[in-house]
Design an enzyme around this catalytic site. Structure first.
Site, PDB file in Angstrom:
ATOM      1  N   TYR A 252       0.834  -1.193   0.000  1.00  0.00           N
ATOM      2  CA  TYR A 252       0.000   0.000   0.000  1.00  0.00           C
ATOM      3  C   TYR A 252       0.874   1.250   0.000  1.00  0.00           C
ATOM      4  CZ  TYR A 252       0.736   0.728   5.090  1.00  0.00           C
ATOM      5  OH  TYR A 252       1.281   0.961   6.341  1.00  0.00           O
ATOM      6  N   CYS A 253       0.260   2.354  -0.412  1.00  0.00           N
ATOM      7  CA  CYS A 253       0.912   3.672  -0.418  1.00  0.00           C
ATOM      8  C   CYS A 253      -0.118   4.668   0.100  1.00  0.00           C
ATOM      9  CB  CYS A 253       1.425   4.009  -1.811  1.00  0.00           C
ATOM     10  SG  CYS A 253       0.199   3.776  -3.137  1.00  0.00           S
ATOM     11  N   ASN A 254      -0.414   5.698  -0.649  1.00  0.00           N
ATOM     12  CA  ASN A 254      -1.463   6.640  -0.247  1.00  0.00           C
ATOM     13  C   ASN A 254      -2.771   6.414  -0.986  1.00  0.00           C
ATOM     14  OD1 ASN A 254      -0.523   8.655   1.812  1.00  0.00           O
ATOM     15  ND2 ASN A 254       1.151   8.872   0.346  1.00  0.00           N
TER      16      ASN A 254
END
Length: 296
Positions: A252-254
């Site tokens: 995941y990231c943003n």
């Protein structure tokens, strides 16, 4: 034909990447479709909006036969605060208009170290189109090598794109909560160390998902923004304690964009069972009921 070192042990068409040399050689292939996603992602310390697309850049110059996709409009669900993937009907309509069908090989590129192109490739694969690859080094490398450019907007005959959802490629908050409870999920956070530590955030709350390993996506790239060779990626991940053979790895990231760079690199390094948390920290951090950790 140039073969980048990342493809050690891989047939070129088994790799998630193609080289600039390969693409130039195949520009006129009838079954090839090229998609450009150009834009900007600003740091969380900058005032919003943090995400921008660049249709003007495409109009000024692009790879011959490339078609432009606005990553903020065309492949996301309208109104989604975390830029979730577009519904199948919307995605299929776009692909059909671009003339992309089941028999086409799709090459995607951007000017952002493959994060937008990686997202597009993931979206195509999620909707059942496996023959999609990223141009290694993207637009910057293409220009640096003096390869041909064009201002012409290609027109391809519309076709029928049929979506077939591959649920193995996606995760949501409920999946992660279940994985945290069972203790059988490897979580990888590709955001910056500052975001992971809770020093800054694009969401209402800061920090990271408990148990997630910090592996900033830039670690996967060489100085020229190409993906590092497989052995170097494996070495970087080993230092972080990441298991390439884990049965369930969620990145995941943003907003599910830069995490796809990590997915590309891990795939090249030999990892399987990779999923993307589509909503990523924007979804998790804006949910007051999800657990958060703030220590580095």
């Amino acid at each position: 034909m140039e073969v980048h070192a990342v493809w050690e042990g891989m047939d070129i068409m088994q790799s998630p990447l193609v080289s600039t040399a390969w693409l130039e050689e195949h520009l006129q292939d009838e079954k090839l479709r090229i998609v450009e996603l150009r834009g900007k992602v600003l740091p969380p310390t900058e005032p919003p909006p943090h995400y921008l697309s660049d249709a003007a850049g495409y109009k000024a110059s692009h790879i011959p036969n490339a078609q432009f996709v606005d990553w903020l409009v065309d492949i996301v669900e309208p109104g989604s605060p975390s830029n979730d993937i577009a519904a199948p009907e919307k995605f299929a309509a776009l692909m059909s208009r671009l003339g992309i069908g089941k028999d086409h090989r799709v090459i995607v590129y951007d000017n952002l170290a493959s994060m937008l192109a990686g997202r597009m490739r993931w979206a195509l694969r999620y909707y059942g189109h496996s023959d999609a690859r990223v141009l290694d080094g993207g637009w910057e490398r293409w220009l640096a090598e003096g390869r041909p450019v064009s201002t012409a907007v290609p027109q391809f005959e519309p076709t029928v794109f049929e979506t077939r959802v591959d649920a193995r490629l996606i995760a949501n908050a409920d999946d992660i909560l279940a994985g945290l409870s069972a203790g059988d999920m490897q979580l990888i956070d590709v955001r910056s160390p500052a975001e992971y530590a809770g020093e800054t955030s694009r969401a209402n709350t800061a920090g990271h998902i408990p148990g997630a390993i910090s592996a900033p996506w830039q670690l996967m790239l060489a100085d020229d923004k190409t993906v590092k060779p497989a052995n170097e990626v494996r070495a970087e991940l080993a230092k972080l304690g990441i298991d390439l053979q884990a049965k369930d790895t969620v990145l995941y990231c943003n907003s599910g964009v830069s995490a796809t760079v990590g997915m590309l690199a891990m795939e090249i390094a030999g990892a399987d069972n990779l999923r993307l948390y589509d909503g990523s920290w924007t979804d998790w951090g804006n949910n007051p009921s999800t657990p958060k950790a703030t220590s580095a």
